[in-house]
Motif scaffolding. Structure first.
Motif, PDB file in Angstrom:
ATOM      1  N   ARG A 201       0.760  -1.420   0.135  1.00 15.29           N
ATOM      2  CA  ARG A 201      -0.259   0.141   0.073  1.00 15.29           C
ATOM      3  C   ARG A 201       0.573   1.131  -0.190  1.00 15.29           C
ATOM      4  O   ARG A 201       0.518   2.425  -0.397  1.00 15.29           O
ATOM      5  CB  ARG A 201      -0.793  -0.335   1.277  1.00 15.29           C
ATOM      6  CG  ARG A 201      -1.956  -1.309   0.985  1.00 15.29           C
ATOM      7  CD  ARG A 201      -3.162  -0.306   1.709  1.00 15.29           C
ATOM      8  NE  ARG A 201      -4.372  -1.630   1.850  1.00 15.29           N
ATOM      9  CZ  ARG A 201      -5.270  -1.048   0.747  1.00 15.29           C
ATOM     10  NH1 ARG A 201      -4.950  -0.680   0.221  1.00 15.29           N
ATOM     11  NH2 ARG A 201      -6.611  -2.602   0.594  1.00 15.29           N
ATOM     12  N   LYS A 202       2.086   1.266   0.638  1.00 15.84           N
ATOM     13  CA  LYS A 202       2.650   2.215   0.982  1.00 15.84           C
ATOM     14  C   LYS A 202       3.729   2.355  -0.737  1.00 15.84           C
ATOM     15  O   LYS A 202       3.830   3.507  -0.861  1.00 15.84           O
ATOM     16  CB  LYS A 202       4.120   2.574   1.808  1.00 15.84           C
ATOM     17  CG  LYS A 202       2.924   2.710   3.531  1.00 15.84           C
ATOM     18  CD  LYS A 202       4.132   1.816   4.821  1.00 15.84           C
ATOM     19  CE  LYS A 202       3.394   1.855   6.023  1.00 15.84           C
ATOM     20  NZ  LYS A 202       4.205   1.413   6.740  1.00 15.84           N
ATOM     21  N   LYS A 203       3.725   0.896  -1.061  1.00 20.32           N
ATOM     22  CA  LYS A 203       5.317   1.048  -2.304  1.00 20.32           C
ATOM     23  C   LYS A 203       4.830  -0.029  -3.140  1.00 20.32           C
ATOM     24  O   LYS A 203       4.943  -1.449  -3.310  1.00 20.32           O
ATOM     25  CB  LYS A 203       6.439   0.941  -1.541  1.00 20.32           C
ATOM     26  CG  LYS A 203       7.201   1.248  -2.780  1.00 20.32           C
ATOM     27  CD  LYS A 203       8.604   0.805  -2.115  1.00 20.32           C
ATOM     28  CE  LYS A 203       9.899   0.646  -2.742  1.00 20.32           C
ATOM     29  NZ  LYS A 203      11.048   0.061  -2.322  1.00 20.32           N
ATOM     30  N   PRO A 204       3.675   0.225  -4.318  1.00 19.32           N
ATOM     31  CA  PRO A 204       2.842  -0.327  -4.851  1.00 19.32           C
ATOM     32  C   PRO A 204       4.235  -1.327  -5.977  1.00 19.32           C
ATOM     33  O   PRO A 204       4.752  -0.268  -6.525  1.00 19.32           O
ATOM     34  CB  PRO A 204       2.058   0.569  -5.486  1.00 19.32           C
ATOM     35  CG  PRO A 204       2.154   1.402  -5.131  1.00 19.32           C
ATOM     36  CD  PRO A 204       2.998   1.849  -4.518  1.00 19.32           C
ATOM     37  N   GLY A 205       4.375  -2.032  -6.183  1.00 17.72           N
ATOM     38  CA  GLY A 205       4.778  -2.466  -7.433  1.00 17.72           C
ATOM     39  C   GLY A 205       3.819  -3.030  -8.458  1.00 17.72           C
ATOM     40  O   GLY A 205       2.772  -3.281  -8.528  1.00 17.72           O
ATOM     41  N   GLU A 206       5.139  -4.066  -9.831  1.00 15.77           N
ATOM     42  CA  GLU A 206       3.612  -4.747 -10.028  1.00 15.77           C
ATOM     43  C   GLU A 206       3.822  -6.078 -10.115  1.00 15.77           C
ATOM     44  O   GLU A 206       4.504  -7.109 -11.149  1.00 15.77           O
ATOM     45  CB  GLU A 206       5.291  -4.874 -11.657  1.00 15.77           C
ATOM     46  CG  GLU A 206       5.844  -3.140 -12.673  1.00 15.77           C
ATOM     47  CD  GLU A 206       3.929  -2.242 -12.728  1.00 15.77           C
ATOM     48  OE1 GLU A 206       3.380  -3.179 -13.761  1.00 15.77           O
ATOM     49  OE2 GLU A 206       4.189  -1.299 -12.690  1.00 15.77           O
ATOM     50  N   ASP A 207       2.797  -6.694  -9.637  1.00 13.28           N
ATOM     51  CA  ASP A 207       2.931  -7.793  -8.824  1.00 13.28           C
ATOM     52  C   ASP A 207       1.002  -7.831  -8.988  1.00 13.28           C
ATOM     53  O   ASP A 207       0.986  -7.075  -8.427  1.00 13.28           O
ATOM     54  CB  ASP A 207       3.708  -7.962  -7.729  1.00 13.28           C
ATOM     55  CG  ASP A 207       3.334  -6.911  -6.207  1.00 13.28           C
ATOM     56  OD1 ASP A 207       2.371  -7.437  -6.031  1.00 13.28           O
ATOM     57  OD2 ASP A 207       4.455  -6.190  -6.142  1.00 13.28           O
ATOM     58  N   VAL A 208       0.544  -8.664  -8.091  1.00 10.77           N
ATOM     59  CA  VAL A 208      -0.715  -9.542  -8.466  1.00 10.77           C
ATOM     60  C   VAL A 208      -0.978  -8.027  -6.793  1.00 10.77           C
ATOM     61  O   VAL A 208      -2.475  -8.079  -6.765  1.00 10.77           O
ATOM     62  CB  VAL A 208      -1.073 -10.630  -8.255  1.00 10.77           C
ATOM     63  CG1 VAL A 208      -2.873 -10.822  -7.222  1.00 10.77           C
ATOM     64  CG2 VAL A 208      -0.678 -11.500  -8.762  1.00 10.77           C
ATOM     65  N   VAL A 209       0.156  -8.608  -5.272  1.00 13.06           N
ATOM     66  CA  VAL A 209      -0.857  -7.967  -4.194  1.00 13.06           C
ATOM     67  C   VAL A 209      -0.891  -6.671  -4.068  1.00 13.06           C
ATOM     68  O   VAL A 209      -2.289  -5.772  -4.428  1.00 13.06           O
ATOM     69  CB  VAL A 209       0.501  -8.293  -3.427  1.00 13.06           C
ATOM     70  CG1 VAL A 209       0.196  -7.631  -2.226  1.00 13.06           C
ATOM     71  CG2 VAL A 209       0.262  -9.788  -3.376  1.00 13.06           C
ATOM     72  N   SER A 210      -0.112  -5.204  -5.152  1.00 12.25           N
ATOM     73  CA  SER A 210      -0.006  -3.813  -5.907  1.00 12.25           C
ATOM     74  C   SER A 210      -1.723  -3.979  -6.334  1.00 12.25           C
ATOM     75  O   SER A 210      -2.131  -3.213  -6.079  1.00 12.25           O
ATOM     76  CB  SER A 210       1.158  -3.739  -6.364  1.00 12.25           C
ATOM     77  OG  SER A 210       2.163  -4.171  -5.260  1.00 12.25           O
TER      78      SER A 210
END
Length: 398
Positions: A201-210
């Motif tokens: 939530r603080k540091k989104p990436g290119e993944d399913v959680v984000s």
């Protein structure tokens, strides 16, 4: 005979060959009552392929929202009901499924599948070059966990610990692991993903959680609990089925040299071979439902709140659905196996699982001349999953 078999007890599957038991149920008692034992409530057992399909399709008389496996059904429910895809029904299930398929559908998995191919061929190449390995731990445990961890954005440093937790959560390598330890493992996985969700939530990436933390259903953002529970489901489902099927494929091919030569010689279609490996392994032995309306199955009256379990372990060997089901045939067609379930809850990771298994079979074909089991493999202990936790193998390099 049937009264001595308790399908809720993990020891049953460690100490009994149930082939004849399932055959008798399919022929004589297609709807069977597993009586209450050891303080556990009783439940219905379906063993025929057609009956299993019928209940999977029936979302009027049956629900998944009170659990979908014996461990939660017998405990009185699943904490993820209505939030985790596997134990959610109706419109919310449909919307949540759409969200997850954005990350797990064939159209978006091209780079992931390419990485699976590279990793699998590297591992099989290394195993073949070294001559011997424990295929279960050195190869099959690593491929699915690397794949699903990449999708979820799990750091490499955490993967070994997460794999250990997933193994303990639903099964055990031996009887020394208690149900309490399994419960602790399930809680640890949830806590792990809670931390990962907060980080993304603080540091989104290119993944399913984000992707999930930035998703909404009907304009309402998914809560932390929604995301955590579905990550839990993905890591468990994404690891267990593929891993156990891969291990079983080595065991079964070693025991069926004519089918290995068929694969090695390119005399079978890989997609058909993958389906037969899945049918034969049947890694998830059952799923379950709870009746929400009174209904009749084969003359037995199923009452509201009754548990009905659907046994792939039997349905995938049903003579009514398969020609010579006790024969391992890499060219089998048609092959309507039940290893991914059926209906609205058909496994969303099925495409990726098939890619992982197909890449394994092709790597074995291309990079080895053969293999043999060189020690007694150890079976896992579970009333849900079946397979091996160890598989000592000697390879012959190509």
């Amino acid at each position: 005979m049937t009264r001595t078999i308790d399908l809720a007890d993990p020891a049953t599957f460690a100490t009994h060959d149930l082939t004849n038991f399932w055959q008798r149920l399919r022929d004589e008692e297609p709807i069977y009552w597993n009586p209450p034992t050891g303080g556990r409530r009783g439940f219905w057992v379906l063993s025929r392929h057609a009956d299993i399909l019928e209940v999977y399709r029936d979302d009027i008389n049956f629900t998944s929202e009170r659990g979908n496996v014996l461990v939660t059904l017998l405990a009185g429910g699943d904490a993820g009901a209505g939030r985790m895809l596997a134990v959610t029904d109706g419109p919310r299930h449909a919307e949540l499924r759409k969200l997850l398929l954005r990350a797990l559908g064939p159209r978006v998995l091209g780079p992931v599948c390419s990485a699976v191919r590279t990793n699998t061929r590297q591992m099989i190449g290394e195993a073949a070059a070294s001559g011997e390995c424990d295929f279960a731990t050195d190869v099959a445990s690593r491929i699915p966990m690397i794949t699903i961890s990449n999708l979820l954005g799990v750091p490499e440093a955490d993967r070994a610990a997460l794999l250990k937790m997933t193994k303990t959560a639903l099964s055990a390598d031996d009887e020394s692991v208690s149900e309490t330890e399994s419960e602790v493992a399930r809680s640890e996985i949830l806590l792990y993903f809670q931390d990962l969700v907060e980080f993304r939530r603080k540091k989104p990436g290119e993944d399913v959680v984000s992707m999930l933390v930035n998703s909404s259903i009907d304009g309402v953002p998914l809560s932390d609990d929604d995301v955590v529970l579905n990550c839990y489901s993905l890591i468990i489902g994404g690891d267990e089925t593929s891993r156990l099927t891969m291990i079983d494929s080595i065991y079964t091919l070693a025991a069926n040299p004519e089918q290995w030569m068929r694969l090695k010689g390119g005399r079978c279609d890989i997609d058909k071979a993958v389906d037969e490996v899945l049918r034969w392994a049947s890694p998830s032995m059952h799923f379950g439902r709870t009746a929400v309306r009174e209904t009749d199955i084969h003359g037995e009256w199923i009452r509201v709140d009754d548990i009905v379990t659907l046994w792939h372990a039997s349905g995938n060997r049903d003579e009514r659905a398969f020609s010579q089901p006790e024969v391992f045939d890499l060219g089998r067609a048609p092959n309507r196996h039940l290893s991914f379930g059926h209906g609205p809850h058909y496994c969303i990771g099925s495409y990726l699982a098939k890619v992982e298994i197909s890449e394994l079979l092709m790597a074995l074909r291309d990079l080895t001349r053969g293999f043999e089991i060189i020690g007694e493999p150890q079976r896992i202990r579970s009333n849900l999953l079946t397979g091996f936790s160890t598989m000592p193998v000697r390879f012959v390099s190509a």
